[in-house]
Motif scaffolding. Structure first.
Motif, PDB file in Angstrom:
ATOM      1  N   ALA A   1       3.124  12.408  -7.512  1.00  0.00           N
ATOM      2  CA  ALA A   1       2.795  12.314  -8.937  1.00  0.00           C
ATOM      3  C   ALA A   1       3.356  11.045  -9.564  1.00  0.00           C
ATOM      4  O   ALA A   1       2.903  10.623 -10.640  1.00  0.00           O
ATOM      5  CB  ALA A   1       3.310  13.543  -9.682  1.00  0.00           C
ATOM      6  N   GLU A   2       4.350  10.448  -8.927  1.00  0.00           N
ATOM      7  CA  GLU A   2       4.972   9.229  -9.446  1.00  0.00           C
ATOM      8  C   GLU A   2       4.561   7.995  -8.648  1.00  0.00           C
ATOM      9  O   GLU A   2       5.189   6.940  -8.745  1.00  0.00           O
ATOM     10  CB  GLU A   2       6.493   9.384  -9.442  1.00  0.00           C
ATOM     11  CG  GLU A   2       6.984  10.513 -10.335  1.00  0.00           C
ATOM     12  CD  GLU A   2       8.492  10.676 -10.297  1.00  0.00           C
ATOM     13  OE1 GLU A   2       9.163   9.835  -9.669  1.00  0.00           O
ATOM     14  OE2 GLU A   2       8.993  11.640 -10.891  1.00  0.00           O
ATOM     15  N   GLN A   3       3.507   8.126  -7.850  1.00  0.00           N
ATOM     16  CA  GLN A   3       3.019   7.021  -7.031  1.00  0.00           C
ATOM     17  C   GLN A   3       1.650   6.573  -7.525  1.00  0.00           C
ATOM     18  O   GLN A   3       0.804   7.393  -7.874  1.00  0.00           O
ATOM     19  CB  GLN A   3       2.908   7.461  -5.564  1.00  0.00           C
ATOM     20  CG  GLN A   3       4.222   7.886  -4.937  1.00  0.00           C
ATOM     21  CD  GLN A   3       4.038   8.466  -3.541  1.00  0.00           C
ATOM     22  OE1 GLN A   3       2.908   8.641  -3.068  1.00  0.00           O
ATOM     23  NE2 GLN A   3       5.144   8.764  -2.878  1.00  0.00           N
ATOM     24  N   ASP A   4       1.436   5.258  -7.560  1.00  0.00           N
ATOM     25  CA  ASP A   4       0.124   4.731  -7.904  1.00  0.00           C
ATOM     26  C   ASP A   4      -0.837   4.918  -6.737  1.00  0.00           C
ATOM     27  O   ASP A   4      -0.435   4.937  -5.571  1.00  0.00           O
ATOM     28  CB  ASP A   4       0.213   3.246  -8.234  1.00  0.00           C
ATOM     29  CG  ASP A   4       0.839   2.980  -9.584  1.00  0.00           C
ATOM     30  OD1 ASP A   4       1.177   3.959 -10.283  1.00  0.00           O
ATOM     31  OD2 ASP A   4       0.998   1.793  -9.938  1.00  0.00           O
ATOM     32  N   ALA A   5      -2.111   5.034  -7.056  1.00  0.00           N
ATOM     33  CA  ALA A   5      -3.171   5.080  -6.058  1.00  0.00           C
ATOM     34  C   ALA A   5      -4.252   4.093  -6.469  1.00  0.00           C
ATOM     35  O   ALA A   5      -4.495   3.890  -7.662  1.00  0.00           O
ATOM     36  CB  ALA A   5      -3.746   6.489  -5.939  1.00  0.00           C
TER      37      ALA A   5
ATOM     38  N   ALA B   1       0.804  -1.223   0.000  1.00  0.00           N
ATOM     39  CA  ALA B   1       0.000   0.000   0.000  1.00  0.00           C
ATOM     40  C   ALA B   1       0.832   1.265   0.000  1.00  0.00           C
ATOM     41  O   ALA B   1       0.433   2.284  -0.580  1.00  0.00           O
ATOM     42  CB  ALA B   1      -0.937  -0.003   1.214  1.00  0.00           C
ATOM     43  N   VAL B   2       1.982   1.250   0.654  1.00  0.00           N
ATOM     44  CA  VAL B   2       2.800   2.466   0.798  1.00  0.00           C
ATOM     45  C   VAL B   2       4.216   2.247   0.270  1.00  0.00           C
ATOM     46  O   VAL B   2       5.129   3.004   0.596  1.00  0.00           O
ATOM     47  CB  VAL B   2       2.841   2.919   2.272  1.00  0.00           C
ATOM     48  CG1 VAL B   2       1.478   3.430   2.716  1.00  0.00           C
ATOM     49  CG2 VAL B   2       3.318   1.794   3.189  1.00  0.00           C
ATOM     50  N   HIS B   3       4.391   1.263  -0.576  1.00  0.00           N
ATOM     51  CA  HIS B   3       5.725   0.841  -1.000  1.00  0.00           C
ATOM     52  C   HIS B   3       6.077   1.434  -2.366  1.00  0.00           C
ATOM     53  O   HIS B   3       6.275   0.724  -3.352  1.00  0.00           O
ATOM     54  CB  HIS B   3       5.804  -0.679  -1.014  1.00  0.00           C
ATOM     55  CG  HIS B   3       5.567  -1.289   0.341  1.00  0.00           C
ATOM     56  ND1 HIS B   3       4.349  -1.256   0.968  1.00  0.00           N
ATOM     57  CD2 HIS B   3       6.414  -1.927   1.180  1.00  0.00           C
ATOM     58  CE1 HIS B   3       4.444  -1.867   2.136  1.00  0.00           C
ATOM     59  NE2 HIS B   3       5.679  -2.271   2.288  1.00  0.00           N
ATOM     60  N   HIS B   4       6.160   2.759  -2.405  1.00  0.00           N
ATOM     61  CA  HIS B   4       6.511   3.482  -3.626  1.00  0.00           C
ATOM     62  C   HIS B   4       8.027   3.594  -3.748  1.00  0.00           C
ATOM     63  O   HIS B   4       8.752   3.580  -2.761  1.00  0.00           O
ATOM     64  CB  HIS B   4       5.917   4.894  -3.593  1.00  0.00           C
ATOM     65  CG  HIS B   4       4.517   4.968  -3.070  1.00  0.00           C
ATOM     66  ND1 HIS B   4       3.432   4.543  -3.798  1.00  0.00           N
ATOM     67  CD2 HIS B   4       4.017   5.426  -1.889  1.00  0.00           C
ATOM     68  CE1 HIS B   4       2.329   4.736  -3.097  1.00  0.00           C
ATOM     69  NE2 HIS B   4       2.659   5.269  -1.931  1.00  0.00           N
ATOM     70  N   PHE B   5       8.499   3.758  -4.976  1.00  0.00           N
ATOM     71  CA  PHE B   5       9.926   4.012  -5.197  1.00  0.00           C
ATOM     72  C   PHE B   5      10.254   5.501  -5.120  1.00  0.00           C
ATOM     73  O   PHE B   5      11.387   5.872  -4.835  1.00  0.00           O
ATOM     74  CB  PHE B   5      10.361   3.468  -6.559  1.00  0.00           C
ATOM     75  CG  PHE B   5      10.208   1.978  -6.705  1.00  0.00           C
ATOM     76  CD1 PHE B   5      10.215   1.142  -5.594  1.00  0.00           C
ATOM     77  CD2 PHE B   5      10.061   1.398  -7.954  1.00  0.00           C
ATOM     78  CE1 PHE B   5      10.071  -0.229  -5.727  1.00  0.00           C
ATOM     79  CE2 PHE B   5       9.927   0.028  -8.100  1.00  0.00           C
ATOM     80  CZ  PHE B   5       9.929  -0.785  -6.983  1.00  0.00           C
ATOM     81  N   SER B   6       9.274   6.340  -5.388  1.00  0.00           N
ATOM     82  CA  SER B   6       9.486   7.785  -5.379  1.00  0.00           C
ATOM     83  C   SER B   6       8.684   8.418  -4.252  1.00  0.00           C
ATOM     84  O   SER B   6       7.589   7.943  -3.907  1.00  0.00           O
ATOM     85  CB  SER B   6       9.055   8.398  -6.719  1.00  0.00           C
ATOM     86  OG  SER B   6       9.069   9.812  -6.659  1.00  0.00           O
ATOM     87  N   ASP B   7       9.202   9.517  -3.694  1.00  0.00           N
ATOM     88  CA  ASP B   7       8.450  10.244  -2.680  1.00  0.00           C
ATOM     89  C   ASP B   7       7.596  11.346  -3.298  1.00  0.00           C
ATOM     90  O   ASP B   7       6.934  12.114  -2.588  1.00  0.00           O
ATOM     91  CB  ASP B   7       9.368  10.822  -1.612  1.00  0.00           C
ATOM     92  CG  ASP B   7      10.398  11.800  -2.170  1.00  0.00           C
ATOM     93  OD1 ASP B   7      10.413  12.029  -3.396  1.00  0.00           O
ATOM     94  OD2 ASP B   7      11.203  12.328  -1.379  1.00  0.00           O
TER      95      ASP B   7
END
Length: 429
Positions: free
Chosen positions: A232-236, A223-229
């Motif tokens: 705009a570059e995170q999936d939802a 759920a919170v395991h994005h590569f970018s902070d």
């Protein structure tokens, strides 16, 4: 690199000789590298070491509601931990049950309860002639293991860029009352990295089901395991609870999650979230199973992650360690295989895996070659129910555990093995 399909037999034989020589050289190195499971690296685990200092002998071990966290009690979690896990599960604290250390255990227990007791007055599933479950593929092998252990027949359904192919899911769910549910990893899916589209979530929530007790097991492990902070570059992903409520099916879903890949695997906190009716039912069964879970661990996590407010900052540190590894995997695959026309792969912006599709009939050979050269991979077929990938083409790449320099070596071996298996197949060698 020319496409293998465009090369003459003589060119293919020359290429095979070169690749075999390179492979033999790799075997001679005596490597011992591991890309078999999606484990956090040592550097990731070190990010959570300060959490171990939060509760010492002088710490206040009382929860905000007055609970002495050293003692028995509190079946569904202390308030601070309920708020933390509700943030992770995109739900309300009152709909969240804080459990032990593993969401896999929570999912197994939920399935066993359905088998033994049924749900909301429906017949217990173990009393039915057969129980079937929809399994998006490629998917998570541990999900499949639960079904197999309980004698639940698994039905593969294909994945695309929006999630499970909903025309097929809807057809199966509507036509057969023995189809009781579906596994879903809705965000950065294991192993494809796909995030479900809003349309997919709404169709899951609203679709006609022949079984009134059809359940969506919503395993939001990443759920919170994005590569970018950068948001705009995170999936939802759309909240399945809201979608089900809007569709008039408020009890259809069960959400699961944990901090296993946030803090410490095996020493984290797991939770489930569900409708009020399902929460009441789960707690009624849990009363016979437990008095309470590890409240000291709940308190430690809630304070360390500021009841969810600290998740983004903490996970940004994880992402900074993960992004270079996934970039390296993509770059190596493109450099070594991009022009050969023999493989495709995913390029996710979060999660723990890359899904690789090699030539049909070569996945087991590739994994065996890699093992001989000292690189452990997830077993071929693991991403399909019963370990049976009918195309023998999918391999899950898990870049998280090895340091970058070891990952680079492992990808060197892996891409060589893909070429070798493809050339052997083309030449019948």
């Amino acid at each position: 690199m020319p496409r293998y399909a465009d090369m003459s037999k003589a060119e293919l034989e020359a290429e095979l000789a070169q690749v075999r020589a390179r492979y033999d050289e790799m075997v001679a190195r005596g490597l011992s590298l591991n890309m078999a499971r999606g484990k956090p690296s040592a550097a990731q685990l070190e990010l959570s070491l300060p959490m171990l200092d939060i509760l010492d002998a002088s710490a206040d071990l009382t929860a905000e509601d007055g609970t002495d966290c050293r003692n028995y009690g509190v079946l569904d979690g202390i308030p601070e931990a309920k708020r933390l896990m509700a943030t992770l599960l995109d739900d309300k604290p009152e709909n969240t049950i804080v459990l032990g250390n593993a969401s896999l255990t929570a999912m197994y227990d939920a399935m066993v309860r359905l088998m033994l007791f049924g749900t909301q007055g429906a017949t217990p599933w173990a009393q039915l002639p057969e129980v079937k479950w929809l399994c998006p593929v490629p998917g998570y092998d541990r999900h499949f293991t639960i079904c197999e252990a309980l004698g639940i027949q698994m039905i593969p359904v294909p994945m695309d860029e929006n999630g499970p192919v909903m025309d097929e899911v809807e057809r199966l769910a509507a036509s057969d009352a023995s189809v009781k549910g579906i596994w879903c990893v809705p965000k950065y899916s294991n192993p494809t990295g796909v995030t479900y589209s809003d349309e997919t979530v709404r169709r899951l929530a609203a679709m006609e089901c022949a079984a009134p007790d059809f359940r969506i097991f919503w395993d939001n492990a990443y759920a919170v395991h994005h590569f970018s902070d950068d948001p705009a570059e995170q999936d939802a992903v759309l909240d399945i609870a809201v979608a089900c409520a809007e569709a008039g099916n408020p009890d259809r879903y069960l959400k699961f999650g944990s901090t296993s890949k946030i803090t410490f695997p095996g020493a984290g906190v797991a939770a489930a979230a569900a409708s009020p009716a399902n929460v009441a039912e789960i707690k009624r069964h849990m009363n016979a199973q437990a008095i309470g879970h590890d409240k000291l661990n709940q308190l430690r996590h809630a304070r360390f992650l500021n009841e969810g407010a600290g998740l983004a900052e903490h996970m940004a540190r994880h992402g900074a360690l993960m992004e270079p590894k996934f970039r390296l995997v993509t770059e190596r695959l493109e450099a070594e295989l991009g022009g050969a026309g023999i493989a495709t792969w995913t390029n996710p912006c979060g999660g723990y895996f890359v899904s690789f599709e090699g030539p049909a009939g070569t996945a087991r050979r590739i994994v065996d070659l890699a093992r001989t050269a000292g690189v452990a991979m997830t077993g071929a077929g693991a991403t399909w129910p019963y370990g049976d990938d009918p195309a023998d083409s999918n391999i899950r790449i898990a870049p998280s555990l090895p340091p970058l320099e070891e990952l680079d070596e492992a990808m060197d071996v892996f891409t060589c093995c893909v070429k070798l298996a493809a050339l052997e197949q083309l030449l019948g060698a």
